[in-house]
Design a protein around this motif. Structure first.
Motif, PDB file in Angstrom:
ATOM      1  N   PRO A 109       0.730  -1.274  -0.048  1.00  0.00           N
ATOM      2  CA  PRO A 109       0.007   0.220  -0.074  1.00  0.00           C
ATOM      3  C   PRO A 109       0.919   1.237   0.140  1.00  0.00           C
ATOM      4  CG  PRO A 109      -0.924  -1.688   1.360  1.00  0.00           C
ATOM      5  CD  PRO A 109       0.264  -2.262   1.125  1.00  0.00           C
ATOM      6  N   VAL A 110       1.872   1.309   0.698  1.00  0.00           N
ATOM      7  CA  VAL A 110       2.650   2.670   0.853  1.00  0.00           C
ATOM      8  C   VAL A 110       3.520   2.803  -0.333  1.00  0.00           C
ATOM      9  CG1 VAL A 110       4.782   3.702   1.798  1.00  0.00           C
ATOM     10  CG2 VAL A 110       3.379   2.421   3.210  1.00  0.00           C
ATOM     11  N   LYS A 111       4.067   1.837  -1.021  1.00  0.00           N
ATOM     12  CA  LYS A 111       4.509   2.035  -2.370  1.00  0.00           C
ATOM     13  C   LYS A 111       3.622   2.275  -3.583  1.00  0.00           C
ATOM     14  CE  LYS A 111       7.610  -0.542  -5.601  1.00  0.00           C
ATOM     15  NZ  LYS A 111       8.236  -1.895  -5.920  1.00  0.00           N
ATOM     16  N   ALA A 112       2.235   1.722  -3.486  1.00  0.00           N
ATOM     17  CA  ALA A 112       1.517   2.091  -4.253  1.00  0.00           C
ATOM     18  C   ALA A 112       0.835   3.246  -4.450  1.00  0.00           C
ATOM     19  CB  ALA A 112       0.256   0.720  -4.361  1.00  0.00           C
ATOM     20  N   SER A 113       0.968   3.560  -3.023  1.00  0.00           N
ATOM     21  CA  SER A 113       0.072   5.017  -2.831  1.00  0.00           C
ATOM     22  C   SER A 113       1.056   6.142  -3.461  1.00  0.00           C
ATOM     23  CB  SER A 113       0.005   5.604  -1.376  1.00  0.00           C
ATOM     24  OG  SER A 113      -1.100   4.719  -0.759  1.00  0.00           O
ATOM     25  N   MET A 114       2.579   5.975  -3.346  1.00  0.00           N
ATOM     26  CA  MET A 114       3.563   6.873  -3.615  1.00  0.00           C
ATOM     27  C   MET A 114       3.428   6.944  -5.074  1.00  0.00           C
ATOM     28  SD  MET A 114       6.494   5.932  -0.866  1.00  0.00           S
ATOM     29  CE  MET A 114       7.682   7.079  -1.784  1.00  0.00           C
ATOM     30  N   ILE A 115       3.546   5.658  -5.934  1.00  0.00           N
ATOM     31  CA  ILE A 115       3.335   5.603  -7.267  1.00  0.00           C
ATOM     32  C   ILE A 115       2.047   6.241  -7.702  1.00  0.00           C
ATOM     33  CG2 ILE A 115       3.245   4.096  -9.360  1.00  0.00           C
ATOM     34  CD1 ILE A 115       4.940   2.299  -7.726  1.00  0.00           C
ATOM     35  N   SER A 116       0.894   5.924  -7.212  1.00  0.00           N
ATOM     36  CA  SER A 116      -0.467   6.716  -7.674  1.00  0.00           C
ATOM     37  C   SER A 116      -0.297   8.156  -7.532  1.00  0.00           C
ATOM     38  CB  SER A 116      -1.298   6.455  -6.527  1.00  0.00           C
ATOM     39  OG  SER A 116      -1.754   4.723  -6.746  1.00  0.00           O
ATOM     40  N   LEU A 117       0.612   8.811  -6.311  1.00  0.00           N
ATOM     41  CA  LEU A 117       0.445  10.361  -6.182  1.00  0.00           C
ATOM     42  C   LEU A 117       1.308  10.691  -7.592  1.00  0.00           C
ATOM     43  CD1 LEU A 117       1.084  10.683  -2.255  1.00  0.00           C
ATOM     44  CD2 LEU A 117      -1.158  11.386  -3.776  1.00  0.00           C
ATOM     45  N   LEU A 118       2.413   9.945  -7.671  1.00  0.00           N
ATOM     46  CA  LEU A 118       3.436  10.430  -8.983  1.00  0.00           C
ATOM     47  C   LEU A 118       2.618  10.412 -10.206  1.00  0.00           C
ATOM     48  CD1 LEU A 118       6.132  10.879  -9.783  1.00  0.00           C
ATOM     49  CD2 LEU A 118       6.632   8.639 -10.295  1.00  0.00           C
ATOM     50  N   ILE A 119       1.777   9.397 -10.430  1.00  0.00           N
ATOM     51  CA  ILE A 119       0.888   9.274 -11.748  1.00  0.00           C
ATOM     52  C   ILE A 119      -0.107  10.486 -11.634  1.00  0.00           C
ATOM     53  CG2 ILE A 119      -0.837   8.043 -12.977  1.00  0.00           C
ATOM     54  CD1 ILE A 119       0.418   5.288 -11.849  1.00  0.00           C
ATOM     55  N   LEU A 120      -0.735  10.953 -10.560  1.00  0.00           N
ATOM     56  CA  LEU A 120      -1.751  11.974 -10.512  1.00  0.00           C
ATOM     57  C   LEU A 120      -1.218  13.379 -10.844  1.00  0.00           C
ATOM     58  CD1 LEU A 120      -4.449  13.001 -10.009  1.00  0.00           C
ATOM     59  CD2 LEU A 120      -3.960  13.051  -7.521  1.00  0.00           C
ATOM     60  N   ALA A 121       0.335  13.472 -10.294  1.00  0.00           N
ATOM     61  CA  ALA A 121       0.885  14.798 -10.419  1.00  0.00           C
ATOM     62  C   ALA A 121       1.344  14.962 -11.824  1.00  0.00           C
ATOM     63  CB  ALA A 121       2.136  14.953  -9.637  1.00  0.00           C
ATOM     64  N   PHE A 122       1.832  13.571 -12.367  1.00  0.00           N
ATOM     65  CA  PHE A 122       2.189  13.845 -13.907  1.00  0.00           C
ATOM     66  C   PHE A 122       1.017  14.196 -14.939  1.00  0.00           C
ATOM     67  CE2 PHE A 122       2.686  11.398 -17.824  1.00  0.00           C
ATOM     68  CZ  PHE A 122       3.702  11.841 -18.323  1.00  0.00           C
ATOM     69  N   VAL A 139       9.035  10.670 -21.083  1.00  0.00           N
ATOM     70  CA  VAL A 139       9.806  11.039 -19.853  1.00  0.00           C
ATOM     71  C   VAL A 139       9.112  10.691 -18.517  1.00  0.00           C
ATOM     72  CG1 VAL A 139      11.005  12.860 -18.586  1.00  0.00           C
ATOM     73  CG2 VAL A 139      11.182  12.664 -20.946  1.00  0.00           C
ATOM     74  N   GLY A 140       7.931  11.150 -18.686  1.00  0.00           N
ATOM     75  CA  GLY A 140       6.973  10.720 -17.626  1.00  0.00           C
ATOM     76  C   GLY A 140       6.641   9.412 -17.389  1.00  0.00           C
ATOM     77  N   MET A 141       6.606   8.696 -18.358  1.00  0.00           N
ATOM     78  CA  MET A 141       6.268   7.220 -18.303  1.00  0.00           C
ATOM     79  C   MET A 141       7.685   6.556 -17.894  1.00  0.00           C
ATOM     80  SD  MET A 141       4.186   4.455 -18.754  1.00  0.00           S
ATOM     81  CE  MET A 141       2.946   5.440 -19.681  1.00  0.00           C
ATOM     82  N   GLY A 142       8.857   6.939 -18.148  1.00  0.00           N
ATOM     83  CA  GLY A 142      10.142   6.463 -17.881  1.00  0.00           C
ATOM     84  C   GLY A 142      10.227   6.607 -16.391  1.00  0.00           C
ATOM     85  N   LEU A 143       9.952   7.887 -15.781  1.00  0.00           N
ATOM     86  CA  LEU A 143       9.761   8.156 -14.355  1.00  0.00           C
ATOM     87  C   LEU A 143       8.966   7.226 -13.450  1.00  0.00           C
ATOM     88  CD1 LEU A 143       9.956  11.877 -14.274  1.00  0.00           C
ATOM     89  CD2 LEU A 143      11.900  10.547 -13.855  1.00  0.00           C
ATOM     90  N   ILE A 144       7.660   6.985 -14.076  1.00  0.00           N
ATOM     91  CA  ILE A 144       6.832   6.275 -13.352  1.00  0.00           C
ATOM     92  C   ILE A 144       7.107   4.741 -13.408  1.00  0.00           C
ATOM     93  CG2 ILE A 144       4.508   5.283 -13.348  1.00  0.00           C
ATOM     94  CD1 ILE A 144       3.622   7.768 -14.524  1.00  0.00           C
ATOM     95  N   ILE A 145       7.821   4.132 -14.218  1.00  0.00           N
ATOM     96  CA  ILE A 145       8.331   2.727 -14.446  1.00  0.00           C
ATOM     97  C   ILE A 145       9.537   2.793 -13.553  1.00  0.00           C
ATOM     98  CG2 ILE A 145       9.491   1.186 -15.882  1.00  0.00           C
ATOM     99  CD1 ILE A 145       7.773   2.228 -18.196  1.00  0.00           C
ATOM    100  N   ALA A 146      10.376   3.991 -13.550  1.00  0.00           N
ATOM    101  CA  ALA A 146      11.455   3.685 -12.975  1.00  0.00           C
ATOM    102  C   ALA A 146      11.374   3.799 -11.233  1.00  0.00           C
ATOM    103  CB  ALA A 146      12.565   4.895 -13.002  1.00  0.00           C
ATOM    104  N   ALA A 147       9.851   4.518 -10.789  1.00  0.00           N
ATOM    105  CA  ALA A 147       9.682   4.698  -9.483  1.00  0.00           C
ATOM    106  C   ALA A 147       9.344   3.045  -9.043  1.00  0.00           C
ATOM    107  CB  ALA A 147       8.398   5.671  -9.499  1.00  0.00           C
ATOM    108  N   GLY A 148       8.579   2.555  -9.972  1.00  0.00           N
ATOM    109  CA  GLY A 148       7.677   0.980  -9.653  1.00  0.00           C
ATOM    110  C   GLY A 148       9.022   0.234  -9.544  1.00  0.00           C
ATOM    111  N   TYR A 149      10.140   0.280 -10.158  1.00  0.00           N
ATOM    112  CA  TYR A 149      11.313  -0.594 -10.135  1.00  0.00           C
ATOM    113  C   TYR A 149      12.191  -0.342  -8.817  1.00  0.00           C
ATOM    114  CZ  TYR A 149      15.523  -3.267 -11.522  1.00  0.00           C
ATOM    115  OH  TYR A 149      16.298  -4.249 -11.740  1.00  0.00           O
ATOM    116  N   PHE A 150      12.562   0.975  -8.620  1.00  0.00           N
ATOM    117  CA  PHE A 150      13.772   1.423  -7.479  1.00  0.00           C
ATOM    118  C   PHE A 150      12.936   1.560  -6.202  1.00  0.00           C
ATOM    119  CE2 PHE A 150      15.731   2.750 -11.546  1.00  0.00           C
ATOM    120  CZ  PHE A 150      16.773   1.771 -11.310  1.00  0.00           C
ATOM    121  N   LEU A 151      11.607   2.051  -6.122  1.00  0.00           N
ATOM    122  CA  LEU A 151      10.977   2.459  -5.023  1.00  0.00           C
ATOM    123  C   LEU A 151      11.080   0.798  -3.889  1.00  0.00           C
ATOM    124  CD1 LEU A 151       8.017   4.654  -5.384  1.00  0.00           C
ATOM    125  CD2 LEU A 151      10.039   5.195  -4.134  1.00  0.00           C
TER     126      LEU A 151
END
Length: 223
Positions: A129-142, A178-190
């Motif tokens: 949930p914590v990681k999913a929330s962080m990625i969700s916020l990133l997607i929303l902001a992007f 660039v945005g998609m790359g950042l989201i994928i990177a976040a999912g991989y590295f977080l």
């Protein structure tokens, strides 16, 4: 009339314009409508008044520049200064609707991928949930920034004789990449923080459907 009815009437009446006048007015109309915080009702009323005035002038052999001048952007800016801002409730509804729509689609797509993929291989249903929330916020902001970025590009291209569609498309494409790359990177590295829960495909579909219904209901609320 309500804003939606004014827009429909505007679309119908614009067909009476000559190609040159239609281009002038369409750029003018988009410029006004792209001002997020202006009252939609007041904006559509003034746009329809201007359109009616332009149609009358056209019948007398006048062109849009003859009536409104050769600097439509300056004319539009003068009108914008006189128009009231949209009420805060409508602004919140607008951005909340975007967010709910976005997550509705994401959840439904996620559920569909798990459902179809499970026929071919075993799918890991664990969600942190914590990681999913962080990625969700990133997607929303992007996504919200993306809406602003695209509207800014459109705004910049208005009132120009030659519009660089290819250049604008490249900008949007690069932004999306660039945005998609950042989201994928976040999912991989977080890191996977906290406990995990298993969520089945039908839960994603149900939640996505519920968010879609709520988003639809927001559009029906009075502004």
């Amino acid at each position: 009339m309500e804003a939606k009815q004014l827009i429909e009437l505007n679309n119908h009446r614009r067909t009476e314009l000559t190609p040159k006048n239609e281009k002038y007015y369409t750029d003018f109309m988009l410029y006004i409508r792209l001002q997020f915080f202006l009252s939609e009702q007041q904006s559509e009323e003034i746009l329809l008044e201007i359109l009616e005035h332009l149609i009358e002038g056209q019948q007398e052999g006048k062109t849009a520049p003859d009536i409104f001048g050769d600097d439509p952007r300056a004319f539009a800016d003068e009108l914008i200064e006189q128009l009231p801002n949209e009420n805060k409730k409508s602004i919140v509804q607008f951005f909340l609707g975007i967010a709910l729509n976005l997550f509705s689609y994401l959840l439904i797509i996620r559920g569909g991928i798990i459902l179809i993929g499970s026929y071919f291989k075993e799918i890991d249903l664990a969600v942190y949930p914590v990681k999913a929330s962080m990625i969700s916020l990133l997607i929303l902001a992007f996504s919200l920034f993306g809406v602003w970025f695209i509207f800014k590009i459109i705004n910049h291209s208005l009132f120009k004789e030659k519009k660089s569609m290819v250049k604008d498309s490249i900008k949007v494409g690069l932004f999306g990449s660039v945005g998609m790359g950042l989201i994928i990177a976040a999912g991989y590295f977080l890191p996977n923080i906290g406990p995990a829960i298993d969520i089945s495909w039908y839960v994603y579909l149900i939640l996505g459907g519920l968010l879609g219904v709520v988003s639809w209901g927001l559009k029906k609320l009075p502004k």
